[in-house]
Design a protein around this motif. Structure first.
Motif, PDB file in Angstrom:
ATOM      1  N   THR A   1      -5.292 -13.653   5.236  1.00 10.78           N
ATOM      2  CA  THR A   1      -5.774 -12.398   4.619  1.00 10.78           C
ATOM      3  C   THR A   1      -5.458 -12.394   3.127  1.00 10.78           C
ATOM      4  O   THR A   1      -4.498 -11.743   2.727  1.00 10.78           O
ATOM      5  CB  THR A   1      -5.108 -11.185   5.291  1.00 10.78           C
ATOM      6  OG1 THR A   1      -3.693 -11.391   5.302  1.00 10.78           O
ATOM      7  CG2 THR A   1      -5.591 -10.980   6.703  1.00 10.78           C
TER       8      THR A   1
ATOM      9  N   THR B   1       0.869  -1.178   0.000  1.00  4.48           N
ATOM     10  CA  THR B   1       0.000   0.000   0.000  1.00  4.48           C
ATOM     11  C   THR B   1       0.904   1.224   0.000  1.00  4.48           C
ATOM     12  O   THR B   1       2.095   1.126   0.328  1.00  4.48           O
ATOM     13  CB  THR B   1      -0.909   0.034   1.244  1.00  4.48           C
ATOM     14  OG1 THR B   1      -0.084   0.155   2.413  1.00  4.48           O
ATOM     15  CG2 THR B   1      -1.755  -1.226   1.350  1.00  4.48           C
TER      16      THR B   1
ATOM     17  N   ASN C   1      -1.620  -5.019  -6.368  1.00  2.00           N
ATOM     18  CA  ASN C   1      -2.369  -5.672  -5.292  1.00  2.00           C
ATOM     19  C   ASN C   1      -3.476  -6.507  -5.903  1.00  2.00           C
ATOM     20  O   ASN C   1      -3.935  -6.220  -7.020  1.00  2.00           O
ATOM     21  CB  ASN C   1      -2.959  -4.634  -4.329  1.00  2.00           C
ATOM     22  CG  ASN C   1      -3.103  -5.191  -2.917  1.00  2.00           C
ATOM     23  OD1 ASN C   1      -3.624  -6.273  -2.728  1.00  2.00           O
ATOM     24  ND2 ASN C   1      -2.633  -4.433  -1.936  1.00  2.00           N
ATOM     25  N   ILE C   2      -3.891  -7.516  -5.179  1.00  2.79           N
ATOM     26  CA  ILE C   2      -4.934  -8.402  -5.714  1.00  2.79           C
ATOM     27  C   ILE C   2      -6.272  -7.687  -5.797  1.00  2.79           C
ATOM     28  O   ILE C   2      -7.153  -8.083  -6.564  1.00  2.79           O
ATOM     29  CB  ILE C   2      -5.042  -9.689  -4.859  1.00  2.79           C
ATOM     30  CG1 ILE C   2      -5.812 -10.772  -5.619  1.00  2.79           C
ATOM     31  CG2 ILE C   2      -5.656  -9.402  -3.497  1.00  2.79           C
ATOM     32  CD1 ILE C   2      -5.679 -12.148  -5.010  1.00  2.79           C
ATOM     33  N   GLU C   3      -6.438  -6.615  -5.008  1.00  2.00           N
ATOM     34  CA  GLU C   3      -7.675  -5.841  -5.041  1.00  2.00           C
ATOM     35  C   GLU C   3      -7.376  -4.390  -5.419  1.00  2.00           C
ATOM     36  O   GLU C   3      -6.361  -3.825  -5.013  1.00  2.00           O
ATOM     37  CB  GLU C   3      -8.367  -5.881  -3.674  1.00  2.00           C
ATOM     38  CG  GLU C   3      -8.843  -7.261  -3.264  1.00  2.00           C
ATOM     39  CD  GLU C   3      -9.508  -7.255  -1.902  1.00  2.00           C
ATOM     40  OE1 GLU C   3      -9.383  -6.218  -1.200  1.00  2.00           O
ATOM     41  OE2 GLU C   3     -10.139  -8.256  -1.543  1.00  2.00           O
ATOM     42  N   ALA C   4      -8.279  -3.789  -6.176  1.00  2.00           N
ATOM     43  CA  ALA C   4      -8.135  -2.377  -6.521  1.00  2.00           C
ATOM     44  C   ALA C   4      -8.356  -1.523  -5.279  1.00  2.00           C
ATOM     45  O   ALA C   4      -9.065  -1.913  -4.351  1.00  2.00           O
ATOM     46  CB  ALA C   4      -9.135  -2.004  -7.606  1.00  2.00           C
ATOM     47  N   GLY C   5      -7.734  -0.358  -5.251  1.00  2.00           N
ATOM     48  CA  GLY C   5      -7.894   0.534  -4.116  1.00  2.00           C
ATOM     49  C   GLY C   5      -7.036   1.763  -4.289  1.00  2.00           C
ATOM     50  O   GLY C   5      -6.256   1.870  -5.249  1.00  2.00           O
TER      51      GLY C   5
ATOM     52  N   ASP D   1      -3.526 -10.688  -9.939  1.00  2.00           N
ATOM     53  CA  ASP D   1      -2.972 -11.819  -9.197  1.00  2.00           C
ATOM     54  C   ASP D   1      -1.519 -12.040  -9.617  1.00  2.00           C
ATOM     55  O   ASP D   1      -1.222 -12.180 -10.811  1.00  2.00           O
ATOM     56  CB  ASP D   1      -3.809 -13.061  -9.489  1.00  2.00           C
ATOM     57  CG  ASP D   1      -3.443 -14.259  -8.626  1.00  2.00           C
ATOM     58  OD1 ASP D   1      -2.327 -14.280  -8.062  1.00  2.00           O
ATOM     59  OD2 ASP D   1      -4.268 -15.184  -8.530  1.00  2.00           O
TER      60      ASP D   1
ATOM     61  N   ALA E   1      -4.201  -3.895 -10.397  1.00  2.00           N
ATOM     62  CA  ALA E   1      -5.023  -4.837  -9.638  1.00  2.00           C
ATOM     63  C   ALA E   1      -4.974  -6.170 -10.361  1.00  2.00           C
ATOM     64  O   ALA E   1      -5.372  -6.275 -11.528  1.00  2.00           O
ATOM     65  CB  ALA E   1      -6.453  -4.342  -9.518  1.00  2.00           C
TER      66      ALA E   1
END
Length: 368
Positions: free
Chosen positions: A301, A213, A232-236, A244, A242
């Motif tokens: 997680t 992050t 990262n595996i998730e957008a943010g 895998d 984003a």
């Protein structure tokens, strides 16, 4: 309660030198240099109190094995190349096949009964080796205690059976359920900081951090390079890619100078695929900087698959042209890590002590 001791030792002869070895361990053997070590270790086989052990020392340290026992001990000399002498609570045993004798149970010779009567089996068994005769230098209880403390520090004496003070550690739940965050700094963060101090000046160019992050970059205090992107595996917020890490197509081949992947590979179902993908993404000469916890509670997680140990870590990076492992940890910091005891509750000496059999954090710098 006064401290009590038992021996925790395996003695072996190699190249005409006497060694204390550590069972199934990567730790370097310890050379036994002094006659006092043998006598003191043998006393504690049978007498666990420091004061009573010293009383026995005063009586026997200038004596030798009685004539009637010498033939019983000498029949085992010279010890075979494989043999080890095992010292434990109430036991002095020759294992003729070395550690195999633990399982196969043959070629075991118990000399504990003779030892209890004389406390002189070890000096006789190893009388042909030139050990320093320092017995006259131990004149007081404090002199004796100093040798005992040294043998305990090395790991050849341990608290007597049943005398361990578990204190606050004897719990069915951890001291901190959040890795130590409720008390201070988690132990693995201390080791990550040590690793960063070693490698952060080598991070540069086009950088990709995997699983990070934006605030992580500030913690790492690394050079932002030509560009600094986060996968990262998730957008943010702050996530540039984003996807895998197992999917090689999400990053252009040979496009990166540096890849940072800290505390992520244990969450990959196939970390070897992730490591090979990073190799594809790196430019020739590019570097990967990775860390995994080797001793930490499960933290799903979203999932927690692995605890790669140093050998495994080196193996999955085997296709890189160069690699350097950085391994941190010891029994104290491993217990602290599992229990969530914070860095601030340990001394620097306790944290920085290294034992190869107890890795807490395993790190690597690998070059394409």
């Amino acid at each position: 309660m006064p401290k009590q001791y038992i021996p925790n030792a395996f003695i072996k002869v190699e190249n005409s030198q006497l060694y204390a070895i550590f069972a199934w361990s990567q730790r370097t053997a310890e050379i036994i240099t002094a006659k006092s070590w043998l006598i003191i270790l043998e006393i504690f086989i049978h007498e666990h109190s420091l004061e009573k052990a010293y009383e026995i020392w005063q009586k026997i340290h200038i004596t030798s094995l009685g004539d009637k026992y010498i033939p019983e001990v000498d029949q085992y000399q010279p010890l075979s190349q494989d043999a080890i002498v095992f010292l434990a609570d109430g036991s002095l045993t020759i294992f003729g096949k070395g550690f195999r004798s633990f399982i196969e149970k043959d070629l075991q010779f118990e000399l504990g009964e003779i030892s209890q009567q004389t406390y002189q089996v070890l000096p006789q068994l190893f009388s042909q080796y030139q050990l320093k005769d320092d017995t006259d230098s131990i004149q007081t209880l404090e002199d004796f205690r100093a040798i005992v403390d040294k043998l305990e520090t090395i790991g050849l004496l341990s608290p007597a059976t049943g005398s361990i003070d578990w204190g606050d550690l004897k719990k069915a739940v951890p001291i901190c359920q959040a890795f130590g965050l409720t008390r201070g700094t988690p132990v693995d963060r201390y080791y990550l900081s040590k690793f960063l101090a070693e490698i952060k000046d080598k991070i540069g160019g086009d950088i990709l951090e995997i699983g990070g992050t934006p605030k992580d970059k500030d913690f790492y205090e690394v050079n932002p390079g030509t560009s600094y992107k986060i996968l990262n595996i998730e957008a943010g917020p702050g996530v540039d890619i984003a996807g895998d890490v197992h999917d090689v197509s999400i990053v252009k081949p040979a496009s990166l100078d540096s890849v940072i992947i800290f505390n992520v590979l244990e969450h990959c179902y196939a970390p070897w695929i992730a490591v090979e993908n990073i190799l594809t993404w790196l430019k020739p000469g590019g570097k990967c900087f990775a860390m995994v916890p080797s001793a930490i509670r499960v933290h799903a997680t979203p999932s927690d698959y692995w605890r790669p140990l140093p050998d495994a870590f080196a193996y999955i990076f085997r296709n890189y042209s160069q690699q350097k492992l950085y391994v941190y940890g010891n029994p104290t910091s491993a217990i602290a890590s599992y229990h969530g005891i914070a860095v601030e509750e340990l001394t620097t000496t306790e944290l920085d002590a290294f034992h190869p059999d107890y890795p807490v954090a395993t790190c690597i710098m690998a070059q394409k």
